[in-house]
Scaffold this active site. Structure first.
Site, mmCIF file in Angstrom:
data_model
loop_
_atom_site.group_PDB
_atom_site.id
_atom_site.type_symbol
_atom_site.label_atom_id
_atom_site.label_comp_id
_atom_site.label_asym_id
_atom_site.label_seq_id
_atom_site.Cartn_x
_atom_site.Cartn_y
_atom_site.Cartn_z
ATOM 1 N N LYS A 43 -9.258 -12.618 -1.123
ATOM 2 C CA LYS A 43 -9.803 -11.142 -0.634
ATOM 3 C C LYS A 43 -10.301 -11.304 0.666
ATOM 4 O O LYS A 43 -10.227 -10.449 1.526
ATOM 5 C CB LYS A 43 -10.557 -10.628 -1.755
ATOM 6 C CG LYS A 43 -10.921 -9.253 -1.768
ATOM 7 C CD LYS A 43 -11.545 -8.630 -2.840
ATOM 8 C CE LYS A 43 -11.762 -7.192 -2.795
ATOM 9 N NZ LYS A 43 -12.475 -6.532 -4.128
ATOM 10 N N GLU A 99 2.903 -7.239 -14.919
ATOM 11 C CA GLU A 99 3.607 -7.954 -13.973
ATOM 12 C C GLU A 99 4.787 -8.602 -14.140
ATOM 13 O O GLU A 99 5.458 -8.760 -13.146
ATOM 14 C CB GLU A 99 2.447 -8.795 -13.126
ATOM 15 C CG GLU A 99 1.544 -8.236 -12.888
ATOM 16 C CD GLU A 99 0.157 -7.952 -13.861
ATOM 17 O OE1 GLU A 99 0.300 -7.945 -14.789
ATOM 18 O OE2 GLU A 99 -0.905 -7.460 -13.296
ATOM 19 N N PHE A 121 -14.310 -14.467 -11.518
ATOM 20 C CA PHE A 121 -13.854 -13.517 -12.478
ATOM 21 C C PHE A 121 -12.369 -13.321 -11.934
ATOM 22 O O PHE A 121 -12.076 -13.058 -10.712
ATOM 23 C CB PHE A 121 -14.554 -12.163 -12.378
ATOM 24 C CG PHE A 121 -13.705 -11.192 -13.193
ATOM 25 C CD1 PHE A 121 -13.787 -11.231 -14.660
ATOM 26 C CD2 PHE A 121 -13.425 -9.923 -12.113
ATOM 27 C CE1 PHE A 121 -12.995 -10.279 -15.042
ATOM 28 C CE2 PHE A 121 -12.682 -8.945 -12.944
ATOM 29 C CZ PHE A 121 -12.394 -8.909 -14.415
ATOM 30 N N GLN A 122 -11.389 -13.107 -12.928
ATOM 31 C CA GLN A 122 -9.832 -13.072 -12.623
ATOM 32 C C GLN A 122 -9.552 -14.115 -11.480
ATOM 33 O O GLN A 122 -8.543 -13.920 -10.668
ATOM 34 C CB GLN A 122 -9.496 -11.757 -11.906
ATOM 35 C CG GLN A 122 -9.814 -10.731 -13.288
ATOM 36 C CD GLN A 122 -9.084 -9.454 -12.833
ATOM 37 O OE1 GLN A 122 -9.072 -9.144 -11.725
ATOM 38 N NE2 GLN A 122 -8.578 -8.895 -13.987
ATOM 39 N N MET A 164 21.325 -13.875 -31.892
ATOM 40 C CA MET A 164 21.769 -15.259 -31.622
ATOM 41 C C MET A 164 21.033 -16.502 -32.319
ATOM 42 O O MET A 164 21.732 -17.322 -32.719
ATOM 43 C CB MET A 164 21.526 -15.383 -29.912
ATOM 44 C CG MET A 164 22.318 -16.638 -29.365
ATOM 45 S SD MET A 164 24.243 -16.634 -29.667
ATOM 46 C CE MET A 164 24.797 -15.804 -28.295
#
Lengths: 589, 184
Positions: A164, A52, A114-115, A486
């Site tokens: 959802k 993502e 969940f999630q 760097m």
């Protein structure tokens, strides 16, 4: 007018009504209804990413190169948390994104489902605004408002979190109308105060050592703003420098161009900033990489600051004439007022200033010692630039973060806005590869190159798989010095060359890696073969991972070391950078 | 600029504030939507501003508007930033720095529980009367007083109650409003 549909259908319909053609996303349990709605239409094309974070950077590249908002769709929980880096990056660099995150059903919110994660809580401080939609009645308004807020005023990322059950719920959808967007409290100011603009022009008309200091705001104000900047520069005859984010707004090929300013900016740009008498800041925000020591920053100048965000004004540096407004509108007004007062640039009055600038320019602060045995990273970028100039295609450059990024900013030159995509504010390693994917999606026929380092590129390497899947012929030009260059440079500067974890003891074989992904791999370590290898990369119709083995310990110069003002810049002929910063400066970054 | 460089042992060009801090009361008109308080408080913590007192409640039910009164201690430069940063929040309608604008009244309400018998009890009642505190609960050995006023009045009442058997205090935080006919 109103049409009945499910929440999931509303999302897709709103995207279509907002003119969104591409979205970057990754499915998951909570997002399935939206994915199902997407499956049944052709207008919005979905690009399946590998992580993502990649989706958010792709959307950033897409947005930055088109001026349109980038759209991301992710699932709940880890989908949302993985997007956080890209959202923060977009907030720091003022990139318009709309990120739709799915959420567990409203009945499960707060139960550690969940999630489940507190997406609006987590993203509150890394978005311009965010929403949790708990009622289907709010969804169409919130979706349209999200686009409005992301793209207007100072652009930024907006998250819309949709549980959802709301995706399944049926409600009335309506199209975006100005009526619904007349937001009660969100009213960005776009027109600058005319009196302030007049005062600014009066100051400019008296300037003897003026400089335009421009930033990402000019790019965000659209291509017209860049046109107007060119016109104003021509009308006035003033020199122009720009921040990292503003490169391309003013053509690098123009003689009034001074190069980038700031920590790794050119000697002439930084000294001109230090010694100027009138500074005209257009769409930049006095970032700490620009100002260096604030109390020694351009001590004798009167400062004009044009910014669409009122909170940017007087935040770091006190200015004399603040102008809150859209850069393009203010530039238009400045041109109009300048024209009403004179038809002449201030050529004569500022001739001694230009003479001074020429002596600084003659120092050649971007010079480096080339080699015929090892490829110098700066030279590699110069060769790449020369090769791309011969291309018929439009050229877009993205970068990761580190030395290669600064070298790209110094040695790759841009004549047009929206061609340069880099992570400036947040400094996100791993930005460039996915950003290149996003740019290539928006511009399928263009040449899109990610100038990368071997450390950064591994942070989002997996998106090469996305490029292969969608036949996006991005070129990844890795300046491989087997170091986090760097970090290594700072350790030389500040930490007695004790290289704590700043080198890569185990690197993949990038050629084989490219092949494993289904792309092409090229390696080059001989300066004599570089041009041919670059040509081979550019000729290949598909994604290329180009591994350029470069000088390992090259320093990125010039550099304003920490604790020093602009006029104490380190130049390239300095042999030992380890002795430059004193005890006081070591504490600073 | 009054900022200058200090070797702080921390990253970046840290500057030391040489401006004196001031105490200001801000009035913030916001949409009463879920998360608005978190947004405002989150902004203060994220940017390192100090909150002395915070009061929030819906004030116009029909338009779903809430008024937040926040007392901050900051330098004049930071105070300007706080106002501008608050105004950047999408659900924020207006921010007024009442202290800077000058003409306003402020009140706070406190509930104060005092335990005592005999002489102490009598003295408690006498002082409560002087402070125009109302008794809103009483037992044979305790009182709960309601006292309203400027914060320093409440401070002095609490100080007087302490030796007389102060048990606990709850304060609402400051509510403030501009004087005169004009609204925010």
């Amino acid at each position: 007018m109103a049409e009945k549909m499910t929440g999931a259908e509303m999302v897709i319909q709103a995207l279509a009504d907002q003119g969104v053609e591409h979205i970057f996303g990754y499915p998951g349990g909570a997002a399935l209804p939206i994915y199902d709605a997407m499956f049944q239409q052709d207008f919005v094309q979905h690009i399946l990413v590998r992580h993502e974070q990649g989706a958010t950077h792709m959307a950033e590249g897409y947005a930055r190169s088109t001026g349109k908002p980038g759209v991301v769709l992710v699932t709940s929980g880890p989908g949302a948390t993985n997007a956080v880096t890209g959202l923060t990056d977009a907030l720091m660099d003022s990139i318009p994104l709309v990120c739709i995150t799915a959420q567990v059903p409203t009945t499960l919110i707060g139960t550690d489902g969940f999630q489940e994660c507190d997406t609006v809580g987590i993203t509150r401080s890394c978005t311009k605004h965010n929403y949790l939609v708990k009622d289907i009645k709010d969804l169409p308004r919130v979706l349209h408002e999200a686009f409005h807020i992301a793209t207007t005023g100072r652009p930024g990322p907006v998250v819309v979190d949709i549980p959802k059950d709301i995706q399944f719920a049926v409600g009335e959808y309506y199209k975006p109308e100005s009526e619904t967007l007349r937001h009660a409290s969100y009213r960005p100011r776009v027109d600058g105060d005319v009196k302030a603009i007049e005062a600014a022009v009066d100051l400019m008309l008296k300037a003897e050592r003026p400089i335009f200091y421009t930033g990402g705001g000019v790019i965000n104000a659209g291509p017209e703003a860049s046109e107007n900047l060119r016109e104003l520069a021509e009308l006035t005859g003033f020199p122009v420098t720009s921040t990292l984010m503003g490169l391309g707004a003013f053509p690098a090929s123009n003689p009034q161009w001074m190069g980038m300013l700031g920590m790794h900016g050119t000697y002439e740009a930084n000294l001109a900033m230090h010694d100027c008498d009138v500074m005209i800041n257009i769409g930049a925000r006095f970032d700490d990489r620009i100002t260096g020591r604030v109390d020694a920053f351009s001590p004798n100048s009167r400062k004009i600051h044009v910014d669409i965000d009122p909170s940017s004004i007087n935040k770091i540096v006190r200015v004399d004439i603040p102008i809150v407004g859209d850069c393009n509108r203010v530039l238009e007004e400045m041109i109009r007022i300048w024209r009403s007062k004179t038809n002449q640039p201030r050529t004569e009055a500022i001739a001694p200033w230009w003479k001074q600038i020429e002596t600084w320019r003659a120092v050649g602060s971007l010079n480096f010692k080339n080699s015929d045995t090892v490829i110098k990273p700066q030279w590699a970028i110069q060769r790449l630039y020369e090769a791309t100039k011969k291309q018929q295609k439009d050229v877009f450059i993205t970068t990761e973060v580190g030395q290669h990024q600064m070298w790209a900013a110094q040695h790759f030159h841009f004549d047009k806005p929206n061609r340069w995509m880099t992570s400036g504010g947040l400094g996100t390693m791993g930005y460039g590869l996915p950003a290149a994917v996003g740019v290539q999606v928006a511009h399928p026929d263009a040449l899109v190159i990610d100038i990368a380092g071997e450390a950064s590129v591994q942070m989002t390497m997996q998106e090469l798989s996305t490029a292969v899947q969608y036949r996006l012929p991005i070129k990844i030009f890795i300046l491989n010095n087997e170091r986090m260059g760097m970090v290594r440079q700072w350790q030389d500067l500040l930490h007695g060359s004790r290289y704590a974890h700043s080198y890569s003891e185990s690197l993949p074989d990038f050629v084989k890696l490219a092949e494993a992904y289904g792309g092409k791999g090229i390696r080059c370590e001989n300066p004599a073969e570089l041009d041919a290898a670059i040509a081979e990369m550019l000729d290949y119709d598909g994604p290329v991972l180009f591994d350029v083995i470069v000088e390992k310990d090259e320093n990125c110069l010039p550099m304003i070391p920490s604790g020093k003002p602009h006029n104490e810049i380190i130049l390239p002929d300095t042999a030992n950078i380890g002795s430059i910063i004193d005890e006081k400066g070591r504490a600073l970054v | 600029m009054n900022a200058h460089l200090q070797p702080t042992g921390s990253a970046y060009f840290l500057t030391q504030e040489t401006q004196q801090t001031e105490r200001h009361t801000l009035s913030v008109l916001v949409d009463n939507e879920p998360g608005i308080l978190a947004r405002v408080v989150g902004l203060f913590s994220a940017r390192g501003y100090n909150i002395e007192s915070l009061t929030v409640s819906e004030t116009e039910h029909g338009r779903r508007l809430s008024r937040i009164t926040v007392v901050v201690i900051a330098t004049p430069k930071t105070l300007v930033q706080i106002k501008l940063q608050l105004e950047r929040l999408v659900p924020v309608h207006r921010v007024h720095d009442l202290t800077a604008e000058g003409n306003y009244v402020e009140r706070e309400l406190a509930l104060i529980k005092v335990k005592g018998t005999g002489d102490h009890r009598a003295e408690t009642l006498r002082l409560a009367d002087a402070f125009r505190a109302h008794i809103i609960d009483a037992t044979v050995e305790s009182f709960v007083f309601e006292v309203t006023g400027k914060p320093d009045k409440i401070d002095s009442f609490i100080a007087l109650m302490t030796p007389l058997g102060l048990v606990e205090v709850v304060r609402t935080g400051l509510a403030a409003i501009g004087r005169g006919a004009e609204g925010m």
